[in-house]
Motif scaffolding. Structure first.
Motif, PDB file in Angstrom:
ATOM      1  N   ILE A  35       0.837  -1.208   0.000  1.00  0.00           N
ATOM      2  CA  ILE A  35       0.000   0.000   0.000  1.00  0.00           C
ATOM      3  C   ILE A  35       0.868   1.252   0.000  1.00  0.00           C
ATOM      4  O   ILE A  35       0.645   2.192  -0.776  1.00  0.00           O
ATOM      5  N   LEU A  36       1.875   1.282   0.874  1.00  0.00           N
ATOM      6  CA  LEU A  36       2.684   2.491   1.032  1.00  0.00           C
ATOM      7  C   LEU A  36       3.535   2.770  -0.206  1.00  0.00           C
ATOM      8  O   LEU A  36       3.685   3.925  -0.626  1.00  0.00           O
ATOM      9  N   THR A  89       2.863   1.851  -3.331  1.00  0.00           N
ATOM     10  CA  THR A  89       1.964   2.321  -4.383  1.00  0.00           C
ATOM     11  C   THR A  89       1.518   3.756  -4.118  1.00  0.00           C
ATOM     12  O   THR A  89       1.406   4.574  -5.038  1.00  0.00           O
ATOM     13  N   ALA A  90       1.285   4.087  -2.839  1.00  0.00           N
ATOM     14  CA  ALA A  90       0.853   5.446  -2.488  1.00  0.00           C
ATOM     15  C   ALA A  90       1.882   6.483  -2.896  1.00  0.00           C
ATOM     16  O   ALA A  90       1.522   7.605  -3.298  1.00  0.00           O
ATOM     17  N   GLN A 124      -3.204   0.905 -11.845  1.00  0.00           N
ATOM     18  CA  GLN A 124      -2.880   2.270 -11.418  1.00  0.00           C
ATOM     19  C   GLN A 124      -1.704   2.850 -12.206  1.00  0.00           C
ATOM     20  O   GLN A 124      -1.679   4.044 -12.514  1.00  0.00           O
ATOM     21  N   SER A 181      -8.120   5.636  -9.355  1.00  0.00           N
ATOM     22  CA  SER A 181      -8.694   6.025  -8.072  1.00  0.00           C
ATOM     23  C   SER A 181      -9.596   4.974  -7.437  1.00  0.00           C
ATOM     24  O   SER A 181      -9.355   4.557  -6.298  1.00  0.00           O
ATOM     25  N   GLY A 191      -7.518   1.998  -6.432  1.00  0.00           N
ATOM     26  CA  GLY A 191      -6.698   2.215  -5.243  1.00  0.00           C
ATOM     27  C   GLY A 191      -7.494   2.093  -3.961  1.00  0.00           C
ATOM     28  O   GLY A 191      -7.039   1.487  -2.982  1.00  0.00           O
ATOM     29  N   VAL A 209      -6.793  -0.816  -0.979  1.00  0.00           N
ATOM     30  CA  VAL A 209      -6.528  -0.571   0.443  1.00  0.00           C
ATOM     31  C   VAL A 209      -7.426  -1.443   1.308  1.00  0.00           C
ATOM     32  O   VAL A 209      -6.977  -2.056   2.286  1.00  0.00           O
ATOM     33  N   MET A 237      -6.620   3.664   5.145  1.00  0.00           N
ATOM     34  CA  MET A 237      -7.311   4.532   4.193  1.00  0.00           C
ATOM     35  C   MET A 237      -6.900   5.980   4.431  1.00  0.00           C
ATOM     36  O   MET A 237      -6.707   6.755   3.489  1.00  0.00           O
ATOM     37  N   TRP A 266      -3.568   6.459   2.918  1.00  0.00           N
ATOM     38  CA  TRP A 266      -3.710   6.559   1.461  1.00  0.00           C
ATOM     39  C   TRP A 266      -4.081   7.988   1.068  1.00  0.00           C
ATOM     40  O   TRP A 266      -3.531   8.569   0.144  1.00  0.00           O
TER      41      TRP A 266
END
Length: 483
Positions: A280-281, A283-284, A358, A405, A408, A412, A425, A428
């Protein structure tokens, strides 16, 4: 919708639709209001916009944490909606600009991550409908975003700015009404951590908690902004942002220590959970490059429409804020196709991981900036250009957004541990906060470098999208089989 998806999706769809009506009504008007009515210089108006949009996406860290550890997503959504409605109505008073922005920032922190979390809670783990459900939910966001420039934008630009802001507040009240009316459809989604599914209905003590937190939020915002003249001596490093916006930044710092509110230590994470959170991090970080470009829509692209676009059609000049409706209109038109497309392709041998989707979205955004950069160069030569340049850029932005969007948001909720999903979230949205702030100040950062803003965004978008595509196999391994 209800035959193919859980009944609660309908409630969350329309609640989010009205909340986004209010948010995007405000977004369509803010920079134009600051420049035209309050006579802010362009750079200062963009800095206020940068700080506001940045904080709007940063406070979900706190709102998500409090929902996970104490409030539950359902009560947090109610708190956020009430505080935001107060903020919109407060915008009707020019002298209360910064308290109004503060209320909107804090309220969004409670509302935004938690309603998205509740969408994920409607689906069982591994449910193939989840990406499709988030895409439909995203269509609700964009119905609100489509209507708001015509209602709030027209009222604001034609009849008076404060009518537009008040209309945004009314929209937020409609969203709260829809959410309350549909409580029975939500089942156990969004209940406080200690509440059993059999106790799904809101109780009197829930309303006491909601009222107390709303009062605390309002008192904090008004008190902090009032006290800012005394505190500003120690905050000179942000004086270029402007007194009120710097005050809101410091206010967020004061809020950003939520762990003191919890007496319990969270359970340690397993290696699998740590890997998924790392996915997650990572990709963020790349998503920042997408939103840094996309959020030009409310700032420099809004001013592009206002100052550099020929808006006269049959002797009638259309409001600049109407261009803000192009993106959500295309989302509404395309989201059902994408919702069906993801269900079909994700069940086939051509399935793409969330990360690859993404990455493609970021690359498509870069192509949109190629169009916008060319249009801006033409405007520099001829003074004004036709609307087709903005329309073409918005069309590509929209396709990129649908790749990135909703996927993503869904990712999450699939990857985050259940006890941390609202917090993740929020993190994110913190990436989007960073991007939104950079979007507002990027023009000023590039001034004097000789690098045109939109060509810079071509390079940053294509570069970030290409690198994320190359890294996608590694990130997918961290996801431990979740696509």
């Amino acid at each position: 919708m209800t035959r193919a998806h859980p009944a609660g999706l309908r409630t969350l769809f329309f609640a989010e639709m009205w909340e986004r009506f209010s948010f995007y009504g405000m977004r369509a008007l803010l920079v134009l209001y600051l420049v035209s009515s309050l006579e802010f210089p362009r750079e200062q108006a963009l800095q206020v916009y940068a700080t506001y949009t940045g904080l709007v996406y940063l406070t979900p860290i706190l709102g998500g944490y409090l929902a996970d550890r104490w409030l539950g997503a359902r009560r947090a959504v109610l708190i956020g909606g009430i505080v935001m409605a107060l903020g919109h109505f407060t915008m009707a008073f020019p002298t209360l600009l910064y308290p109004a922005l503060g209320l909107l920032v804090v309220g969004n922190g409670f509302f935004k991550p938690n309603i998205s979390t509740m969408v994920g809670a409607l689906y069982e783990e591994g449910d193939a409908r989840r990406d499709s459900g988030f895409t439909l939910f995203y269509m609700g966001i964009n119905i609100g975003a489509f209507l708001s420039p015509f209602v709030c934008g027209t009222l604001g630009e034609v009849y008076g700015w404060h009518y537009g802001f008040a209309a945004a507040g009314v929209g937020m009240l409609f969203g709260l009404g829809v959410f309350l009316h549909g409580q029975r459809r939500l089942g156990a989604a969004g209940l406080p951590p200690v509440r059993s599914p059999a106790q799904a209905a809101l109780r009197p003590e829930d309303w006491f908690t909601v009222g107390a937190v709303v009062f605390a939020c309002a008192a904090f915002v008004f008190g902090f902004v009032a006290a800012w003249p005394v505190l500003r001596t120690g905050w000179q490093s942000l004086s270029h942002v402007g007194q009120g916006t710097a005050a809101l930044t410091l206010a967020l710092a004061a809020l950003a220590a939520p762990r003191v509110l919890s007496r319990e230590r969270p359970a340690p994470m397993t290696p699998e959970e740590r890997g998924r959170i790392a996915a997650i991090l990572i990709t963020a970080l790349f998503v920042i490059f997408f939103w840094m470009g996309f959020e030009q829509a409310g700032g420099t692209m809004n001013l592009f429409a206002y100052q550099l676009t020929d808006r006269v059609i049959f002797d009638l000049e259309i409001p600049a804020s109407w261009f803000q409706a192009v993106n959500p209109l295309l989302i509404i038109a395309l989201a059902p196709f994408f919702a069906a497309f993801w269900v079909r392709i994700d069940r086939s041998r051509f399935a793409m991981s969330s990360v690859v989707k993404q990455a493609v979205g970021i690359l498509i955004l870069g192509l949109g900036f190629v169009v916008l950069a060319a249009g801006h160069e033409r405007a520099a030569l001829y003074g004004k250009v036709g609307p087709s340049w903005l329309l073409g850029a918005y069309a590509l932005f929209t396709v990129g957004e649908l790749f990135l969007s909703p996927i993503g948001l869904s990712m999450v909720t699939k990857l985050a541990p259940a006890r941390l999903v609202s917090l993740m979230m929020g993190l994110w949205f913190a990436a989007i906060a960073t991007a939104s702030y950079l979007a507002g100040i990027l023009e000023s950062l590039l001034s004097g470098t000789g690098i045109p803003l939109y060509w810079f965004l071509v390079g940053s978008s294509l570069g970030a999208g290409g690198l994320l595509l190359l890294l996608s196999p590694f990130i997918h391994r961290l996801m431990r089989g979740v696509r």
